[in-house]
Scaffold this active site. Structure first.
Site, PDB file in Angstrom:
ATOM      1  N   THR A 268       0.819  -1.213   0.000  1.00 55.08           N
ATOM      2  CA  THR A 268       0.000   0.000   0.000  1.00 55.08           C
ATOM      3  C   THR A 268       0.855   1.267   0.000  1.00 55.08           C
ATOM      4  O   THR A 268       1.990   1.261   0.499  1.00 55.08           O
ATOM      5  CB  THR A 268      -0.902  -0.006   1.258  1.00 55.08           C
ATOM      6  N   ASP A 269       0.275   2.362  -0.467  1.00 59.26           N
ATOM      7  CA  ASP A 269       0.979   3.655  -0.401  1.00 59.26           C
ATOM      8  C   ASP A 269       1.084   4.173   1.036  1.00 59.26           C
ATOM      9  O   ASP A 269       1.871   5.075   1.318  1.00 59.26           O
ATOM     10  CB  ASP A 269       0.289   4.703  -1.296  1.00 59.26           C
ATOM     11  N   GLU A 270       0.284   3.568   1.954  1.00 56.05           N
ATOM     12  CA  GLU A 270       0.269   4.088   3.338  1.00 56.05           C
ATOM     13  C   GLU A 270       1.605   3.888   4.051  1.00 56.05           C
ATOM     14  O   GLU A 270       1.870   4.515   5.067  1.00 56.05           O
ATOM     15  CB  GLU A 270      -0.868   3.445   4.135  1.00 56.05           C
TER      16      GLU A 270
ATOM     17  N   TYR B 265      -1.979  -0.473  10.955  1.00 51.15           N
ATOM     18  CA  TYR B 265      -2.106  -1.117   9.635  1.00 51.15           C
ATOM     19  C   TYR B 265      -0.881  -0.825   8.782  1.00 51.15           C
ATOM     20  O   TYR B 265      -0.234  -1.743   8.259  1.00 51.15           O
ATOM     21  CB  TYR B 265      -3.378  -0.632   8.918  1.00 51.15           C
TER      22      TYR B 265
ATOM     23  N   LYS C 238       2.076  -3.336   7.353  1.00 53.41           N
ATOM     24  CA  LYS C 238       2.369  -3.516   5.922  1.00 53.41           C
ATOM     25  C   LYS C 238       3.828  -3.136   5.642  1.00 53.41           C
ATOM     26  O   LYS C 238       4.502  -3.790   4.845  1.00 53.41           O
ATOM     27  CB  LYS C 238       1.421  -2.670   5.055  1.00 53.41           C
TER      28      LYS C 238
ATOM     29  N   ASN D 109      -5.565   4.140  -2.941  1.00 49.26           N
ATOM     30  CA  ASN D 109      -6.918   3.662  -2.600  1.00 49.26           C
ATOM     31  C   ASN D 109      -7.649   3.105  -3.819  1.00 49.26           C
ATOM     32  O   ASN D 109      -7.770   3.806  -4.825  1.00 49.26           O
ATOM     33  CB  ASN D 109      -7.770   4.819  -2.055  1.00 49.26           C
ATOM     34  N   ASN D 110      -8.160   1.899  -3.682  1.00 55.13           N
ATOM     35  CA  ASN D 110      -8.964   1.294  -4.751  1.00 55.13           C
ATOM     36  C   ASN D 110     -10.442   1.535  -4.507  1.00 55.13           C
ATOM     37  O   ASN D 110     -10.879   1.676  -3.366  1.00 55.13           O
ATOM     38  CB  ASN D 110      -8.750  -0.222  -4.777  1.00 55.13           C
TER      39      ASN D 110
ATOM     40  N   LYS E 173     -15.643   0.380   4.177  1.00 55.19           N
ATOM     41  CA  LYS E 173     -14.734   1.379   3.616  1.00 55.19           C
ATOM     42  C   LYS E 173     -15.546   2.562   3.084  1.00 55.19           C
ATOM     43  O   LYS E 173     -16.730   2.425   2.760  1.00 55.19           O
ATOM     44  CB  LYS E 173     -13.891   0.752   2.495  1.00 55.19           C
TER      45      LYS E 173
END
Ligand code: NAD
Ligand code: DAU
Length: 352
Positions: A132-134, A158, A162, A187-188, A197
């Site tokens: 993820t980009d997070e 989270y 990751k 985000n998808n 979500k």
């Protein structure tokens, strides 16, 4: 070329789109969907491919080393596409240990089992970790973007879990020569998105005339990508990504939460035959998420330049398609909110 690929987390939101793409596009591959069917796993996402000859479902928990080892011994995969994870930031705030177990320990189990299976014959194998980009933390509203070399700076349990799993994947590459590749996506959104979500929650609440909870002032910014575009990127990276490399995936499509929800409200007004502005009255500002990252924005130019991928849909078009899917599949959401979806596995896959 014949291949067996284990896709973990294939019963979830993104995983189900990846499984569908691979099963339909590559009849010569055997696709094994390995999923524990947690609350987020829903085999009803895959009824259209469930009977395909190149598709198998295996219920297994990635935190259980012995179970994973048995699955790998049985199917002897050439590739792993690893999506299984605890994925919801709010849940990570209330139960961080579930995220450590699945996202960190589970990923390490998979890495180790794959290493043992592929020992001495890594040629032609691939362990693809979906991230993820997070992991990169939060950006200011200053026009900068996350690139592949941006320093990791996770803030939620989270994103910390990751980040940790990404580090282990790279460690297995550097230490044991594991043929790995990683991608970090924004985000998808799209069909089959679990209604906890933001977007599916808001669609469902608008439909039922319930408040739409907006954290803080709604000024946080996310970069949204249509889920089928993510699945296409995963296909491209799995097949042509460079060993040991990382690719950022994003939609170049930044929205503040409040602007996104206003757009969604106006689409819903039109679809439900409500007066313009009716759904927006449901917007309700609530207490902010703890440690809420201000802005995510991905620079995906490396993936576009080196592997030729690009996003296909404009956001307005993708959001409209998403709304249409949710309105046409109300039963899918109702079976989640009632809990009925969790009995599907027993009914279809066991004799009970
Ligand atoms: P999801 O929560 O919808 O699905 C997760 C799936 O993993 C479920 O089917 C669940 O049953 C399975 N799972 C969970 N714990 C498991 C365990 N211990 N053993 C086996 N299976 C288990 O998640 P998603 O939104 O589809 O995300 C998939 C992956 O993509 C995750 O790794 C996530 O970090 C990453 N990602 C998600 C997004 C996004 O916007 N949703 C963006 C970037 C990256
Ligand atoms: O950036 C990629 C990440 O996107 C993935 O790694 C995660 O798995 C995925 O869940 C998603 O994380 P977010 O926290 O960005 O998604 P979520 O839909 O939970 O929230 C989107 C934004 O909306 C975020 O700024 C928080 C806000 N929000 C969310 C909910 C659920 C609200 O304002 N109200 C809500 O009720």
């Amino acid at each position: 070329m014949k291949k067996t690929i284990i896709i973990t987390g294939g019963a979830g939101f993104i995983g189900s789109h990846v499984v569908r793409l691979f099963v339909n596009k590559y009849p010569e591959y055997q696709i094994v969907n390995l999923d524990a069917l947690t609350y987020a796993g829903n085999l009803e996402n895959l009824t259209d491919v469930a009977n395909c000859p190149n598709y198998t479902f295996v219920k297994a928990d990635i935190t259980d080393y012995e179970a994973i080892s048995a699955v790998f011994s049985q199917y002897k995969p050439d590739g792993v596409i690893h999506l299984a994870a605890e994925s919801h930031v709010d849940r990570s705030i209330t139960d961080p240990f579930a995220f450590i177990r699945t996202n960190v320990m589970g990923t390490c189990n998979l890495l180790h089992v794959a290493k043992e299976l592929w020992k001495g014959q890594m040629e032609g194998k691939r362990f693809y970790h979906i991230s993820t980009d997070e992991v990169y933390g939060a950006l200011e509203k200053d026009g900068t973007f996350f690139v592949e070399t941006t320093k990791y700076d996770p803030h939620s349990p989270y994103s910390a879990s990751k980040s940790s799993s990404d580090h282990f994947v790279r460690a297995y590459h550097d230490t044991y020569g594991m043929p790995v590749v990683i991608s970090n996506c924004s985000n998808n959104y799209g069909s089959h998105h679990f209604p906890e979500k933001l977007i599916p929650l808001a669609i469902n609440n608008i439909k039922h005339n319930r408040p739409i909870p907006i954290y803080g002032k709604g000024e946080n910014i996310r970069d949204w990508l249509f889920v089928d575009d993510h699945a296409r990127a995963i296909d491209v990276i799995f097949h042509t990504g460079k060993d040991g490399d990382t690719y950022n995936i994003g939609g170049n499509n930044e929205w503040t939460n409040i602007d996104l929800i206003r757009l969604l409200c106006s689409i819903m007004d039109r679809k439900l035959g409500r007066a313009e502005g009716e759904s927006a009255k449901l917007i309700t500002y609530v207490t902010d998420r703890a440690g809420h990252d201000l802005r995510y924005a991905i620079d995906s130019s490396k993936l576009q330049r080196e592997l030729g991928w690009k996003p296909s849909l404009q956001f307005e078009e993708g959001l409209e398609k998403t709304v249409d899917w949710y309105l046409a599949n109300e039963a899918w959401v109702d079976r989640i909110t009632s809990g009925a979806y969790q009995q599907y596995y027993e009914k279809q896959y066991t004799n009970r």
